[in-house]
Design a protein around this motif. Structure first.
Motif, PDB file in Angstrom:
ATOM      1  N   MET A 256       0.833  -1.202   0.000  1.00 16.77           N
ATOM      2  CA  MET A 256       0.000   0.000   0.000  1.00 16.77           C
ATOM      3  C   MET A 256       0.868   1.252   0.000  1.00 16.77           C
ATOM      4  O   MET A 256       1.769   1.420   0.837  1.00 16.77           O
ATOM      5  N   VAL A 257       0.590   2.125  -0.957  1.00 21.33           N
ATOM      6  CA  VAL A 257       1.230   3.437  -1.051  1.00 21.33           C
ATOM      7  C   VAL A 257       0.113   4.460  -1.209  1.00 21.33           C
ATOM      8  O   VAL A 257      -0.622   4.436  -2.201  1.00 21.33           O
ATOM      9  N   GLY A 258      -0.037   5.334  -0.227  1.00 19.31           N
ATOM     10  CA  GLY A 258      -1.165   6.247  -0.260  1.00 19.31           C
ATOM     11  C   GLY A 258      -2.457   5.476  -0.115  1.00 19.31           C
ATOM     12  O   GLY A 258      -2.667   4.772   0.873  1.00 19.31           O
ATOM     13  N   ASP A 259      -3.311   5.563  -1.135  1.00 19.26           N
ATOM     14  CA  ASP A 259      -4.610   4.886  -1.093  1.00 19.26           C
ATOM     15  C   ASP A 259      -4.700   3.699  -2.047  1.00 19.26           C
ATOM     16  O   ASP A 259      -5.791   3.185  -2.293  1.00 19.26           O
ATOM     17  N   GLU A 260      -3.564   3.266  -2.590  1.00 14.50           N
ATOM     18  CA  GLU A 260      -3.602   2.148  -3.528  1.00 14.50           C
ATOM     19  C   GLU A 260      -2.494   1.149  -3.242  1.00 14.50           C
ATOM     20  O   GLU A 260      -1.494   1.465  -2.587  1.00 14.50           O
ATOM     21  N   TYR A 261      -2.686  -0.055  -3.742  1.00 14.78           N
ATOM     22  CA  TYR A 261      -1.679  -1.102  -3.595  1.00 14.78           C
ATOM     23  C   TYR A 261      -0.824  -1.130  -4.869  1.00 14.78           C
ATOM     24  O   TYR A 261      -1.359  -1.189  -5.982  1.00 14.78           O
TER      25      TYR A 261
END
Length: 365
Positions: A256-261
């Motif tokens: 996960m980076v920010g709001d996405e994988y």
């Protein structure tokens, strides 16, 4: 994100700057080429040691370089980053490969056995994602955030169907299987990069600072990258971390980076490198980086390994300087970087980093 395409002219110029009249150069100024056009006069044995993450790339580099320079033998021992740095300090090798740069204390000590001065050259020449890899039958990929990854490796999450994992993977049928977390037994730059990510991205869970030596008791230990992969493939319910070039058929984690994988890729790994500043207070040829592990930019993969080539700025043996300079010039060239990408899935360095690396290599004498 733009990747380096260098251009034939740039590569020719870089090699010409070596002033090695015998160094083979084909069209494009790289290590390969027709010996009838330019016969290499380089001779001798070049010894290096260090990061096992570089093994596949080093094998490709040495094969191409020795083909162009038939009277040169390049020997690289993938004994691990810590062993490589120790060997270089002791003067047992002309260059080292390391998944971390020398730290400030080591640089300040200035004790490098093959060097005539205290100054060293450090070049981030091998850029690759570190894959979080696992072995679960029928499952090829999982989504995990940093806190969950950290909890697994701390031993706080012990079952694959734990709610923390299941909630991030609602479409995956997770087994009621015990997790066996595998870590490196040796002093490893891959471990240092991995624990640096855990500490930066999940500081409330992973309270230990980055270290090349695994800081915790428990789990299963394996020596070098090959040992890690053997332990993962030979077990059931295992999870570990390794240079992505060695992931093979193992399952992999999208982080996960920010709001996405974000799944690992060479492009995503390289993106974080160009955005990271150099370590302050180093010599002109020391290109050690401060990586931003907490970036939330789209498409960035933060579990990245930047592996360095380390050399003396000035050698006690001029013959070693000549060989190291020629070999490093080939490695950072367009052809050398493409060889590594083909063999190991690494990301070619950008044109900006190529310019900095070439200037640093030019300082070797």
């Amino acid at each position: 994100m733009k990747f380096n395409t260098f251009g034939r002219t740039a590569a020719v110029t870089a090699l010409a700057a070596l002033a090695l009249s015998g160094c083979a150069a084909n069209e494009g100024g790289t290590a390969g080429g027709d010996s009838s056009e330019s016969a290499s006069e380089l001779t001798g044995t070049l010894v290096g040691a260090g990061a096992s993450s570089q093994q596949s790339a080093q094998e490709a580099w040495t094969t191409a370089f020795q083909t162009a320079n038939p009277d040169v033998t390049v020997e690289y021992d993938p004994a691990g980053s810590g062993a490589g740095r120790d060997t270089f300090i002791a003067g047992g090798s002309a260059f080292a490969g390391s998944d971390r740069a020398f730290n400030d204390e080591e640089v300040a000590a200035g004790e490098f056995g093959s060097c005539a001065t205290e100054n060293i050259i450090e070049i981030p020449a091998y850029i690759s994602p570190i894959a979080v890899v696992f072995n679960l039958e029928g499952i090829d990929s999982l989504n995990l955030d940093a806190a969950t990854i950290a909890s697994i490796f701390r031993g706080d999450i012990t079952m694959w169907n734990d709610e923390a994992i299941a909630s991030q993977n609602p479409d995956v049928e997770l087994p009621d299987t015990t997790i066996t977390a595998v870590h490196r037994q040796d002093d490893s730059g891959t471990t240092e990069n991995f624990t640096e990510y855990l500490n930066a991205a999940a500081p409330d869970v992973w309270t230990d600072e980055a270290d090349g030596v695994w800081p915790l008791e428990g789990g299963e230990a394996a020596s070098q990258t090959s040992g890690m992969i053997d332990a993962l493939t030979g077990g059931t319910g295992t999870i570990g971390y390794a240079d992505a070039s060695r992931a093979g058929d193992l399952g992999t984690v999208a982080v996960m980076v920010g709001d996405e994988y974000v799944p690992y890729s060479a492009e995503a790994a390289a993106a974080i490198v160009d955005a990271s500043p150099l370590v302050e207070g180093r010599g002109e040829g020391d290109l050690a980086l401060e990586l931003d592990r907490t970036s939330e930019e789209a498409g960035v993969y933060p579990v990245v390994l930047v592996s360095y080539l380390i050399a003396c700025e000035e050698y006690t043996d001029p013959a070693s300087a000549e060989l190291v300079k020629a070999y490093f010039t080939y490695i950072v060239s367009e052809e050398g970087q493409q060889e590594a990408a083909d063999a190991a899935g690494s990301a070619p360095i950008s044109s900006d980093l190529f310019d900095k690396a070439s200037a640093a290599i030019e300082m070797i004498k």
